[in-house]
Motif scaffolding. Structure first.
Motif, PDB file in Angstrom:
ATOM      1  N   THR A 342       0.655  -1.304   0.019  1.00 46.24           N
ATOM      2  CA  THR A 342      -0.224  -0.001   0.168  1.00 46.24           C
ATOM      3  C   THR A 342       0.987   1.290  -0.062  1.00 46.24           C
ATOM      4  N   SER A 360      -5.226   6.163   1.494  1.00 49.93           N
ATOM      5  CA  SER A 360      -5.084   4.762   1.532  1.00 49.93           C
ATOM      6  C   SER A 360      -6.120   3.702   2.077  1.00 49.93           C
ATOM      7  N   TYR A 362      -9.098   4.148   2.339  1.00 51.34           N
ATOM      8  CA  TYR A 362     -10.462   4.118   1.873  1.00 51.34           C
ATOM      9  C   TYR A 362     -10.303   3.097   0.681  1.00 51.34           C
ATOM     10  N   ILE A 363      -9.353   2.424   0.502  1.00 58.42           N
ATOM     11  CA  ILE A 363      -8.872   1.589  -0.499  1.00 58.42           C
ATOM     12  C   ILE A 363      -8.670   0.022   0.212  1.00 58.42           C
ATOM     13  N   TYR A 364      -7.830   0.307   1.362  1.00 54.26           N
ATOM     14  CA  TYR A 364      -7.427  -1.037   1.953  1.00 54.26           C
ATOM     15  C   TYR A 364      -7.866  -0.935   3.454  1.00 54.26           C
ATOM     16  N   TRP A 367      -3.981  -0.971   6.004  1.00 56.00           N
ATOM     17  CA  TRP A 367      -3.050  -0.132   4.976  1.00 56.00           C
ATOM     18  C   TRP A 367      -1.913   0.181   5.711  1.00 56.00           C
TER      19      TRP A 367
END
Length: 411
Positions: A342, A360, A362-364, A367
């Motif tokens: 990440t 990050s 909001y993606i993983y 993270w």
């Protein structure tokens, strides 16, 4: 080609909207035509340079240092202007109410104009913070190595490994490096930790094996008495390059794998190794890349063959989404997983022990740092190197030191 044209149009519209609103703040503060012209010229040159690099860089070249530099310039001026957009757009909404109010009380116009100037000053002041941060991140932050130390306790850890120390590094991305002195400093800092075992969790290069040519002598000096082990990351497969032939991609992938023994690492390709100490052992399991939305080559079952469920296990898996979707609830019980990937997006805000934020997250779900669920633990390393953006802002390059401790089971 039409897809690229549509993307360019969307990009242009977004940039125009951001620049338009940001320019309103400047207009509210100065009437100088020179300052306004310089503001526009600098932005135009940076965007033009980015588009030029994008156009002249063939996909077969992968991600070049010129592309990273162009991206860095663009983000350095674009991100701070988003602060201006937020303020000035809000101010424009307020002006709609002002128009109606001025019809009722014409004498209040001067008050509103004064307010607009004040808002512009606040917006520019706030925008200066990320601007300065991005400049620092490019010049110094990308080599601002931090050693993060954790002590993790496990009831089922063999007694011989009580106090056993592990260094984890991840995401070297050697194709991005430009300063040997700084990289050497980072490698020396790793060795200064004097841990028992060294583990690398993938992304040795950006795309091509020859990116490591100038760095092998530095990284082969890494040392740990119980060995050095590694796995592959998504960038190591060469998937982000348009190769001339399929054979070229295959050759490059083999060359990437061949670099690992050159720097003294035992590359685990859906395999395991046992680490032995004082007649006891722990299992080290390494899989090829498995990530949600990325290459899913890794085979956890194959890697764990001949490993007992009762063994204490450390899993090396580059992408933390693998832990989220396949590992953490597996009753085979992978006690500790080490990942990277990440980079913490290389930008965010961290106050150790108090606050941690990055886009990050909001993606993983996992993270950066330690996470625990179902009695299992994962550490997501923020990465040793950098990629795409040639810097780090608030999320610094990381060297992780983990000390394993034997817990006492309650009766």
């Amino acid at each position: 080609m039409s897809r690229w044209i549509i993307a360019l149009i969307i990009f242009s519209v977004i940039i125009f909207a951001v620049e338009f609103y940001a320019f309103q703040a400047l207009k509210a503060l100065t009437k100088s035509k020179v300052i306004r012209a310089v503001w526009i010229l600098v932005a135009a040159v940076i965007y033009a340079y980015f588009l030029y690099i994008l156009y002249v860089t063939p996909r077969s070249a992968g991600q070049t240092n010129a592309f990273q530099l162009a991206t860095g310039f663009m983000l350095t001026i674009l991100i701070p202007k988003l602060f201006l957009v937020a303020f000035m757009f809000g101010e424009d909404v307020f002006r709609l109410f002002r128009k109606g109010y001025s019809w009722v009380s014409p004498g209040e116009t001067a008050v509103f104009e004064s307010r607009r100037t004040f808002v512009a000053k606040i917006a520019l002041g706030l925008a200066a913070i990320p601007f300065a941060s991005f400049i620092y991140g490019i010049v110094q932050g990308r080599y601002n190595f931090k050693v993060l130390k954790y002590q993790l306790t496990f009831d089922d850890l063999p007694e011989a490994f009580d106090g056993f120390k592990i260094t984890q590094i991840s995401d070297i991305h050697s194709g991005s490096f430009t300063n040997k002195e700084k990289v050497q400093y980072g490698v020396d800092l790793i060795n200064e930790q004097k841990t028992d075992l060294m583990l690398f969790t993938g992304d040795l290069v950006n795309n091509k094996a020859d990116e490591m040519d100038g760095w092998i002598d530095i990284f082969k000096t890494l040392y740990a008495p119980y060995g050095k082990f590694s796995v592959l990351g998504n960038h190591d497969y060469g998937d982000y390059v348009d190769w001339d032939t399929p054979e070229d991609k295959v050759k490059n992938f083999q060359a990437v794998k061949d670099v690992h023994p050159k720097i003294g690492f035992d590359l685990l390709l859906d395999e395991h190794r046992y680490i032995e100490k004082d007649g006891q052992k722990i299992a080290l399991i390494g899989i090829e890349n498995w990530g949600k939305g990325f290459n899913q080559t890794g085979d956890l079952q194959k890697a764990s063959e001949k490993v007992s469920k009762e063994d204490f296990k450390i899993l090396l898996s580059h992408d933390p989404s693998h832990w989220e979707f396949q590992v953490k609830e597996d009753d085979f019980n992978y006690q500790l997983t080490l990942s990277g990937h990440t980079h913490g997006l290389q930008m965010g805000i961290e106050i150790p022990g108090f606050f941690k934020w990055s886009p990050s997250q909001y993606i993983y779900k996992q993270w950066a740092g330690l996470y625990q669920e179902f009695g299992r633990t994962i550490n997501v390393n923020r990465g040793f190197g950098y990629h795409a953006f040639p810097g780090r802002v608030g999320i610094w390059p990381e060297i992780t030191v983990i000390e394993l401790k034997k817990g006492v089971k309650s009766v």
